[in-house]
Design a protein around this motif. Sequence first.
Motif, PDB file in Angstrom:
ATOM      1  N   TYR A  52       0.812  -1.213   0.000  1.00 40.01           N
ATOM      2  CA  TYR A  52       0.000   0.000   0.000  1.00 40.01           C
ATOM      3  C   TYR A  52       0.847   1.264   0.000  1.00 40.01           C
ATOM      4  O   TYR A  52       0.565   2.223  -0.731  1.00 40.01           O
ATOM      5  CB  TYR A  52      -0.943   0.003   1.210  1.00 40.01           C
ATOM      6  CG  TYR A  52      -1.842   1.215   1.244  1.00 40.01           C
ATOM      7  CD1 TYR A  52      -2.991   1.272   0.451  1.00 40.01           C
ATOM      8  CD2 TYR A  52      -1.530   2.310   2.039  1.00 40.01           C
ATOM      9  CE1 TYR A  52      -3.806   2.386   0.455  1.00 40.01           C
ATOM     10  CE2 TYR A  52      -2.335   3.441   2.044  1.00 40.01           C
ATOM     11  CZ  TYR A  52      -3.468   3.468   1.254  1.00 40.01           C
ATOM     12  OH  TYR A  52      -4.273   4.590   1.249  1.00 40.01           O
ATOM     13  N   SER A 275       6.041  -3.759   5.616  1.00 43.03           N
ATOM     14  CA  SER A 275       4.696  -4.144   5.176  1.00 43.03           C
ATOM     15  C   SER A 275       4.434  -5.639   5.334  1.00 43.03           C
ATOM     16  O   SER A 275       3.280  -6.056   5.485  1.00 43.03           O
ATOM     17  CB  SER A 275       4.482  -3.737   3.707  1.00 43.03           C
ATOM     18  OG  SER A 275       5.202  -4.572   2.824  1.00 43.03           O
ATOM     19  N   SER A 281       1.096  -3.622   6.582  1.00 39.06           N
ATOM     20  CA  SER A 281      -0.094  -3.528   5.740  1.00 39.06           C
ATOM     21  C   SER A 281      -0.331  -4.794   4.914  1.00 39.06           C
ATOM     22  O   SER A 281      -1.476  -5.289   4.843  1.00 39.06           O
ATOM     23  CB  SER A 281       0.033  -2.316   4.809  1.00 39.06           C
ATOM     24  OG  SER A 281       1.185  -2.430   3.985  1.00 39.06           O
TER      25      SER A 281
END
Length: 288
Positions: A52, A275, A281
Motif C-alpha cells: 500500500y 509491510s 499492511s
Amino acid sequence: MTCIPGYENVLRSRDLPSICRVEKADDSLLKFLMEETSTMTRASALILNTFYELEAPMISRLHSIFTKIYTIGPLHALYKSLLLQSDSSNSIGLWKEDKSCVTWLDSQPLRSVIYVSFGSLVNLTRLQALEFWHGLVNSGKPFLWVVRPDLIVGESGIDPMELEMLTMERGFIISWAPQEEVLAHPAVGRFLTHSGWNSTIEGINAGVPTICWPQIADQPVNSRCVSEVWKIGFDMKDTCDRSTVEKLVRDLMDSNKREKIMKSTDEFARLANDSVKQGGSSYITWRN
C-alpha cells in the motif's frame, strides 16, 4: 480523458505500453485489451503484488471501481515472513540458477557491483549487447550480468561464451541468477533491469537503486515511476548506447545524485520490509 488520474504531470506518451500508442482506435489488439480490462470490473476482488505504501494514490483510485483490493506484496518477502525464513532456496526459476556468482560476489567490495538482468523475455541484438558491454566496462565498476542462452538474437548474434571471455577481467557472466539472493547480497550496489514488475519490486525490497531499460508491456510505466515518482533510479528508455550506460552507472555509484536516490531507496526498502512483518499492511491484508 487525455491523462491517467494522479499521473497528470508524470506519464508521457512514450511512457505508456505500445498498445496504448496505436494510431487506429479499431486496432484489434487494443480492442482485445479494452475488452479484457472491462471484464476485470466483474471480478469480486483484486489481488496485487504490491504494498500500500508504494502505490497508495493509485490503490485509492482503484477502490472506486473495486470494493475489495488485496495488496499482499512484495510476495516473495511476504512468503519468507510467513515461513519465518530468510533464504531463497525454495525459489522457482525458468532456468537453472547458477549460484557460483554468489562466491564471486563474496570477493567484491561492499555495494560495488552492478547487477544486470533483462528478465526472461526481453532480447538484445548483437549491437545492443556490445553497447551495454562497452558501457559497463568503461564505467570501471565490477558487474554481474545474466546472459540467457536466448538473450542475444539475430543472424549476427554474439556468442555468450565470447561475451564471457571479454568480461573475465571486469565482471562475471552467468546464464541465470538466484535474483533475490543476488539483490540482497551486500556487494550489489546497483541494478540494471528491464523494469518488469517482479524485478522492480524485488529491487525495491532489497534497497537497490536501478537503471531501467524498459521494452514491453508494463515496463515503460514502471521505469517512469522509478525515476519520477519514487525517485529510486534512472529511466533509460529509448536509449541504448555505451556512453549513456557508462554515465548512469557512474551517476548511481559516484555522483551527488547518489545521496538523494539512496535516501529514497532506503526509505522504500524499509516500507516494503515493514509491510510484510507482523502488523504491516501486506501482512494484515493477507491474514484478513
